[in-house]
Scaffold this motif. Structure first.
Motif, PDB file in Angstrom:
ATOM      1  N   LEU A 152       0.840  -1.192   0.000  1.00 14.30           N
ATOM      2  CA  LEU A 152       0.000   0.000   0.000  1.00 14.30           C
ATOM      3  C   LEU A 152       0.880   1.249   0.000  1.00 14.30           C
ATOM      4  N   PRO A 153       0.490   2.247  -0.783  1.00 11.38           N
ATOM      5  CA  PRO A 153       1.260   3.494  -0.791  1.00 11.38           C
ATOM      6  C   PRO A 153       0.951   4.315   0.453  1.00 11.38           C
ATOM      7  N   LEU A 154       1.789   4.189   1.443  1.00 15.86           N
ATOM      8  CA  LEU A 154       1.609   4.931   2.691  1.00 15.86           C
ATOM      9  C   LEU A 154       2.910   5.657   3.004  1.00 15.86           C
ATOM     10  N   THR A 155       2.876   6.970   2.951  1.00 16.58           N
ATOM     11  CA  THR A 155       4.060   7.766   3.230  1.00 16.58           C
ATOM     12  C   THR A 155       3.684   8.918   4.160  1.00 16.58           C
ATOM     13  N   PRO A 156       4.649   9.461   4.875  1.00 21.24           N
ATOM     14  CA  PRO A 156       4.355  10.565   5.781  1.00 21.24           C
ATOM     15  C   PRO A 156       3.792  11.796   5.070  1.00 21.24           C
ATOM     16  N   GLY A 157       4.093  11.958   3.784  1.00 18.79           N
ATOM     17  CA  GLY A 157       3.633  13.127   3.059  1.00 18.79           C
ATOM     18  C   GLY A 157       2.198  13.049   2.572  1.00 18.79           C
ATOM     19  N   MET A 158       1.533  11.934   2.827  1.00 18.92           N
ATOM     20  CA  MET A 158       0.154  11.783   2.373  1.00 18.92           C
ATOM     21  C   MET A 158      -0.785  12.599   3.240  1.00 18.92           C
ATOM     22  N   ASP A 159      -1.750  13.239   2.579  1.00 18.83           N
ATOM     23  CA  ASP A 159      -2.760  13.956   3.348  1.00 18.83           C
ATOM     24  C   ASP A 159      -4.018  13.085   3.445  1.00 18.83           C
ATOM     25  N   GLU A 160      -5.036  13.614   4.085  1.00 10.02           N
ATOM     26  CA  GLU A 160      -6.274  12.852   4.313  1.00 10.02           C
ATOM     27  C   GLU A 160      -6.909  12.394   3.000  1.00 10.02           C
ATOM     28  N   THR A 161      -6.853  13.233   1.977  1.00 12.61           N
ATOM     29  CA  THR A 161      -7.420  12.880   0.671  1.00 12.61           C
ATOM     30  C   THR A 161      -6.676  11.691   0.065  1.00 12.61           C
ATOM     31  N   ASP A 162      -5.350  11.705   0.156  1.00 19.06           N
ATOM     32  CA  ASP A 162      -4.545  10.595  -0.360  1.00 19.06           C
ATOM     33  C   ASP A 162      -4.902   9.286   0.349  1.00 19.06           C
ATOM     34  N   VAL A 163      -5.013   9.358   1.661  1.00 20.44           N
ATOM     35  CA  VAL A 163      -5.339   8.172   2.453  1.00 20.44           C
ATOM     36  C   VAL A 163      -6.710   7.633   2.056  1.00 20.44           C
ATOM     37  N   ARG A 164      -7.664   8.512   1.894  1.00 21.48           N
ATOM     38  CA  ARG A 164      -9.018   8.092   1.484  1.00 21.48           C
ATOM     39  C   ARG A 164      -8.992   7.433   0.106  1.00 21.48           C
ATOM     40  N   GLN A 165      -8.180   7.940  -0.804  1.00 22.86           N
ATOM     41  CA  GLN A 165      -8.083   7.346  -2.134  1.00 22.86           C
ATOM     42  C   GLN A 165      -7.546   5.918  -2.057  1.00 22.86           C
ATOM     43  N   VAL A 166      -6.544   5.699  -1.215  1.00 23.79           N
ATOM     44  CA  VAL A 166      -5.999   4.353  -1.039  1.00 23.79           C
ATOM     45  C   VAL A 166      -7.068   3.438  -0.444  1.00 23.79           C
TER      46      VAL A 166
ATOM     47  N   ASN B 289     -10.335   3.701  -0.551  1.00 25.69           N
ATOM     48  CA  ASN B 289     -11.391   3.446  -1.532  1.00 25.69           C
ATOM     49  C   ASN B 289     -10.928   2.476  -2.617  1.00 25.69           C
ATOM     50  N   ALA B 290      -9.693   2.589  -3.051  1.00 23.19           N
ATOM     51  CA  ALA B 290      -9.170   1.677  -4.071  1.00 23.19           C
ATOM     52  C   ALA B 290      -9.128   0.249  -3.538  1.00 23.19           C
ATOM     53  N   VAL B 291      -8.682   0.086  -2.291  1.00 20.65           N
ATOM     54  CA  VAL B 291      -8.639  -1.249  -1.682  1.00 20.65           C
ATOM     55  C   VAL B 291     -10.053  -1.808  -1.554  1.00 20.65           C
ATOM     56  N   ARG B 292     -10.979  -0.999  -1.132  1.00 24.10           N
ATOM     57  CA  ARG B 292     -12.372  -1.462  -1.003  1.00 24.10           C
ATOM     58  C   ARG B 292     -12.940  -1.907  -2.350  1.00 24.10           C
ATOM     59  N   ARG B 293     -12.641  -1.153  -3.423  1.00 24.80           N
ATOM     60  CA  ARG B 293     -13.138  -1.543  -4.755  1.00 24.80           C
ATOM     61  C   ARG B 293     -12.569  -2.888  -5.181  1.00 24.80           C
TER      62      ARG B 293
END
Length: 52
Positions: free
Chosen positions: A24-38, A40-44
Motif C-alpha cells: 500500500l502506498p503509505l508515506t508521511p507526506g500523504m494527506d487525508e485525501t490521499d489516504v481516502r483514495q488508497v 477506496n481503491a482497496v475497497r473496490r
C-alpha cells in the motif's frame, strides 16, 4: 526477472509469496485525501474479488 536472468522457478517460495503480497502506498507526506483514495481503491478491489 529478465533483467537478471532469473526465472520464477529459481526461487519458488519467493515467487509464491510475491504473487500474494499487496504493498500500500503509505508515506508521511500523504494527506487525508490521499489516504481516502488508497482506502477506496482497496475497497473496490476487495469488493470485486470477495466471494458472494
Amino acid at each position: 526477472m529478465r533483467k537478471y536472468g532469473y526465472r520464477p522457478d529459481d526461487y519458488p517460495h519467493a515467487h509464491r509469496v510475491g504473487q500474494r503480497l499487496l504493498s500500500l502506498p503509505l508515506t508521511p507526506g500523504m494527506d487525508e485525501t490521499d489516504v481516502r483514495q488508497v482506502i477506496n481503491a482497496v475497497r473496490r478491489v476487495v469488493g470485486r474479488h470477495a466471494p458472494c
